[in-house]
Design a protein around this motif. Structure first.
Motif, PDB file in Angstrom:
ATOM      1  N   ILE A  30      -4.522 -10.086   0.263  1.00  0.00           N
ATOM      2  CA  ILE A  30      -2.945  -9.270  -0.050  1.00  0.00           C
ATOM      3  C   ILE A  30      -1.761  -8.344   0.057  1.00  0.00           C
ATOM      4  CG2 ILE A  30      -2.755  -6.172  -1.330  1.00  0.00           C
ATOM      5  CD1 ILE A  30      -4.755  -8.013  -2.951  1.00  0.00           C
ATOM      6  N   PRO A  34      -2.811  -3.831   3.040  1.00  0.00           N
ATOM      7  CA  PRO A  34      -3.399  -2.703   3.292  1.00  0.00           C
ATOM      8  C   PRO A  34      -4.134  -2.111   3.865  1.00  0.00           C
ATOM      9  CG  PRO A  34      -4.973  -4.166   1.421  1.00  0.00           C
ATOM     10  CD  PRO A  34      -3.810  -5.116   2.235  1.00  0.00           C
ATOM     11  N   VAL A  37      -9.351  -3.136   4.195  1.00  0.00           N
ATOM     12  CA  VAL A  37     -10.146  -3.953   3.188  1.00  0.00           C
ATOM     13  C   VAL A  37     -11.131  -4.132   3.980  1.00  0.00           C
ATOM     14  CG1 VAL A  37      -9.703  -6.506   2.456  1.00  0.00           C
ATOM     15  CG2 VAL A  37      -7.521  -5.582   2.675  1.00  0.00           C
ATOM     16  N   TYR A 126       0.345   1.423  -8.326  1.00  0.00           N
ATOM     17  CA  TYR A 126       0.060   0.451  -6.472  1.00  0.00           C
ATOM     18  C   TYR A 126      -1.613  -0.122  -6.555  1.00  0.00           C
ATOM     19  CZ  TYR A 126       4.594   1.992  -5.113  1.00  0.00           C
ATOM     20  OH  TYR A 126       5.873   2.799  -5.717  1.00  0.00           O
ATOM     21  N   GLN A 129      -0.898  -2.614  -8.763  1.00  0.00           N
ATOM     22  CA  GLN A 129      -0.277  -4.256  -8.375  1.00  0.00           C
ATOM     23  C   GLN A 129      -1.482  -4.699  -6.776  1.00  0.00           C
ATOM     24  OE1 GLN A 129       2.504  -4.943  -9.063  1.00  0.00           O
ATOM     25  NE2 GLN A 129       1.937  -3.289 -10.828  1.00  0.00           N
ATOM     26  N   THR A 130      -2.576  -3.909  -6.156  1.00  0.00           N
ATOM     27  CA  THR A 130      -3.150  -4.953  -5.602  1.00  0.00           C
ATOM     28  C   THR A 130      -3.922  -5.723  -6.243  1.00  0.00           C
ATOM     29  OG1 THR A 130      -3.057  -3.351  -3.922  1.00  0.00           O
ATOM     30  CG2 THR A 130      -5.180  -4.874  -4.021  1.00  0.00           C
ATOM     31  N   GLN A 133      -2.937  -8.714  -7.544  1.00  0.00           N
ATOM     32  CA  GLN A 133      -3.702  -9.898  -6.690  1.00  0.00           C
ATOM     33  C   GLN A 133      -4.116 -10.647  -6.753  1.00  0.00           C
ATOM     34  OE1 GLN A 133      -1.589  -9.680  -3.181  1.00  0.00           O
ATOM     35  NE2 GLN A 133       0.142  -8.803  -3.982  1.00  0.00           N
ATOM     36  N   ILE A 155     -10.824  -1.166  -0.991  1.00  0.00           N
ATOM     37  CA  ILE A 155      -9.895  -1.333  -0.329  1.00  0.00           C
ATOM     38  C   ILE A 155      -8.815   0.173  -0.420  1.00  0.00           C
ATOM     39  CG2 ILE A 155      -6.337  -1.897  -0.292  1.00  0.00           C
ATOM     40  CD1 ILE A 155      -8.244  -3.703  -2.243  1.00  0.00           C
ATOM     41  N   ASP A 157      -5.586   2.311   0.544  1.00  0.00           N
ATOM     42  CA  ASP A 157      -4.377   1.584   1.769  1.00  0.00           C
ATOM     43  C   ASP A 157      -3.386   3.146   1.418  1.00  0.00           C
ATOM     44  OD1 ASP A 157      -2.205   0.100   1.661  1.00  0.00           O
ATOM     45  OD2 ASP A 157      -2.555  -1.123  -0.083  1.00  0.00           O
ATOM     46  N   LYS A 191       5.742  -3.669  -4.061  1.00  0.00           N
ATOM     47  CA  LYS A 191       5.455  -2.560  -4.063  1.00  0.00           C
ATOM     48  C   LYS A 191       6.377  -1.863  -3.193  1.00  0.00           C
ATOM     49  CE  LYS A 191       0.263  -1.851  -3.168  1.00  0.00           C
ATOM     50  NZ  LYS A 191      -0.134  -3.892  -2.893  1.00  0.00           N
ATOM     51  N   ARG A 516      -1.897 -14.961   4.020  1.00  0.00           N
ATOM     52  CA  ARG A 516      -2.149 -13.705   2.444  1.00  0.00           C
ATOM     53  C   ARG A 516      -1.203 -14.311   1.530  1.00  0.00           C
ATOM     54  NH1 ARG A 516      -0.862  -9.686   3.907  1.00  0.00           N
ATOM     55  NH2 ARG A 516      -1.087  -9.692   6.647  1.00  0.00           N
TER      56      ARG A 516
END
Length: 547
Positions: A30, A34, A37, A126, A129-130, A133, A155, A157, A191, A516
């Protein structure tokens, strides 16, 4: 009858999962990194019948849901069903609010369901958005699927800095409303939450102002597209330029808001004003002879600070700007303002005497503080480039530090809020490599991604002073960028590095970032974004899109 119902249920399950199974991503990578994770073996099977269950009545959650459904629509042939409930559903993507900071979220993917919790709808955005991915890249390419696997992971974050921005200069070269929306999409993907829109400059005025129509009739056009160092370069057969109507601006502001991005407009003053002076010559000290320049560089012609008519114009423009942009902040420029005309202008010299100012630097501060006072009356605050420090600033002005970090450090020590955007780390119009022969044209300089990633917004500040740093911003000036795919190339992947500085300041690791970002680059490929490849290993599966 029970057997019949059982077999019908089995048939329904089989039908829902018929078609290709797209396997989960190999690792949970990611960007930005974050806070926490924890990945495990296993997967959640996402199908076209998987429900999105909203456990809140907040209608803005629908923004995130619609965008996520838009990612899945081509693969499944339809959006996922969305329901509202007071209780979570088994096997669903359950979305709830509460108990976290506004932009904070948790994302828990289990074999039997997905739970998203956000401190606000922005936090939920958000989380999606994670989740984006974590979708296999085949989904971004629109491949048909019966089942899409999501990796099992927990996760937690939240961002470090409140202001995580990107600036687009549409004055040196004009970009369409659709291009601007693509820029916003790129910010959202990383983000970032602030879009600084540089709307006025010497080489073009790009915002419709009803009270002053010549700003777009005259000021939005020049005699050629490509900016030159010399004024006698060949002209285009038709004037070059463009502007955004107020309806287009409202649409773009709304488009950004649905991605939880605040648009901060910039109206330059008192320098970078040639386009405005060409439109209304009385605004300048000389009162005549102004043109919209087709050369780049700092121009001596600036707004006259001695005439009240200048301030009536500024207030008229800003009155329409605040109606279009609901942002807390309005950027009013303040950079690169030559004082030579003020030194020779009787009206400006009289203003200095009347207001008991020491010099032309204080005259600029008078100009900026007069605009700030007007905006304060509209409930807004100002941002200005770090030159606004030179003649003194109010306690409420926010400084955007661009000439390195020194101005930001000085402002923070004075107790003013600061956005760090030093050209040493954040000017994305500089070359991405020192091997420039095969690179797209740039204004110069050399800013590799490692340097962007190394930015420390707190450098030179103690713990008490650090509280005044609002965040960071990447700036894309467009003197040599006339096409949007060129803009994409200059932004990516460096914007991802800056996003990680802003989001993951306490959790940065460049070696981890490289791995990443290689995964994220596969999404760039799927979306057709142009980007530089210098950081990626030779055996990367990302294909070359720079040609």
């Amino acid at each position: 009858m029970k057997k019949l119902l059982f077999f019908c249920g089995v048939a329904a399950v089989l039908c829902s999962s018929c078609g290709k199974r797209i396997a989960r991503v190999e690792s949970v990578d990611i960007v930005p990194q974050p806070v926490s994770v924890v990945a495990s073996d296993g997967a959640f099977d996402l199908t076209k019948n998987t429900k999105i269950c909203l456990l809140s009545d907040d209608s803005t959650l629908n923004y995130s849901v619609r965008l996520f459904n838009g990612l899945l629509d081509k693969s499944f042939g339809k959006p996922l069903p969305v329901i509202k409930s007071t209780q979570p559903e088994a096997g669903a993507i359950n979305v709830r609010l509460g108990g976290l900071q506004p932009e904070e979220y948790t994302l828990n993917i289990r074999p039997d369901g997905v739970d998203i919790t956000g401190g606000s709808p922005a936090g939920v955005f958000y989380a999606f958005q994670t989740l984006r991915q974590l979708l296999p890249v085949a989904v971004a390419r629109g491949e048909k699927a019966g089942v899409i696997e999501l990796p099992v992971a927990e996760i937690a974050d939240k961002p470090h800095f409140a202001h995580r921005g990107g600036m687009l200069d549409v004055c040196r070269h004009f970009f369409t409303a659709d291009d601007v929306k693509t820029f916003i999409d790129i910010l959202a993907m990383h983000k970032l939450n602030r879009f600084h829109w540089h709307l006025t400059d010497d080489q073009g005025w790009r915002i419709e102002i009803k009270q002053y129509p010549k700003l777009t009739e005259v000021g939005a056009f020049r005699d050629r597209c490509n900016l030159q160092a010399e004024a006698d370069a060949p002209k285009d057969s038709v004037p070059y330029g463009g502007f955004y109507t107020q309806d287009e601006i409202r649409d773009i502001v709304q488009y950004a808001a649905k991605r939880f991005i605040t648009v901060i407009p910039e109206i330059e003053m008192p320098g970078h004003a040639s386009a405005a002076l060409a439109s209304y010559p009385y605004l300048g000290c000389k009162g005549e002879g102004y043109v919209v320049p087709s050369t780049w560089g700092v121009k001596a012609d600036v707004y006259c600070a001695g005439n009240d008519s200048t301030f009536r114009f500024i207030e008229g423009v800003l009155s329409e700007v605040v109606e279009l942009f609901p942002s807390e902040y309005i950027h009013i420029g303040g950079d690169e303002c030559p004082k030579i005309n003020w030194q020779q202008c009787p009206a400006c010299q009289q203003r200095i005497k009347t207001e008991k100012l020491k010099n032309e630097n204080e005259l600029q501060s008078y100009f900026m503080q007069r605009a700030e006072k007007f905006l304060a009356g509209k409930g807004r605050k100002i941002v200005g480039w770090d030159e606004i420090l030179e003649g003194g600033i109010s306690e409420t002005a926010t400084v955007m530090s661009w000439r390195g970090s020194a101005g930001g450090i000085e402002a923070a020590k004075k107790g003013n809020h600061v956005i760090m955007a030093p050209n040493s780390h954040c000017y994305l119009d500089y070359y991405q490599t020192d091997k420039t022969e095969t690179e797209p044209k740039s204004i110069g300089g050399h800013l590799p991604i490692e340097k962007v990633y190394s930015l420390d917004p707190y450098e030179g500040l103690n713990a008490d002073e650090q509280q005044y740093i609002l965040g960071v911003q990447g700036n894309l000036w467009t003197e040599f960028i006339s096409e949007f795919d060129h803009a994409e190339y200059m932004l990516l992947p460096r914007l991802a590095a800056l996003a990680e500085v802003g989001w993951s300041y306490d959790n940065k690791d460049f070696d981890s970032f490289k791995k990443r970002e290689t995964s994220l680059a596969r999404l760039y490929d799927a979306y057709g974004y142009k980007y530089a490849k210098h950081m990626f290993p030779a055996d990367s599966t990302a294909t070359d899109t720079t040609k």
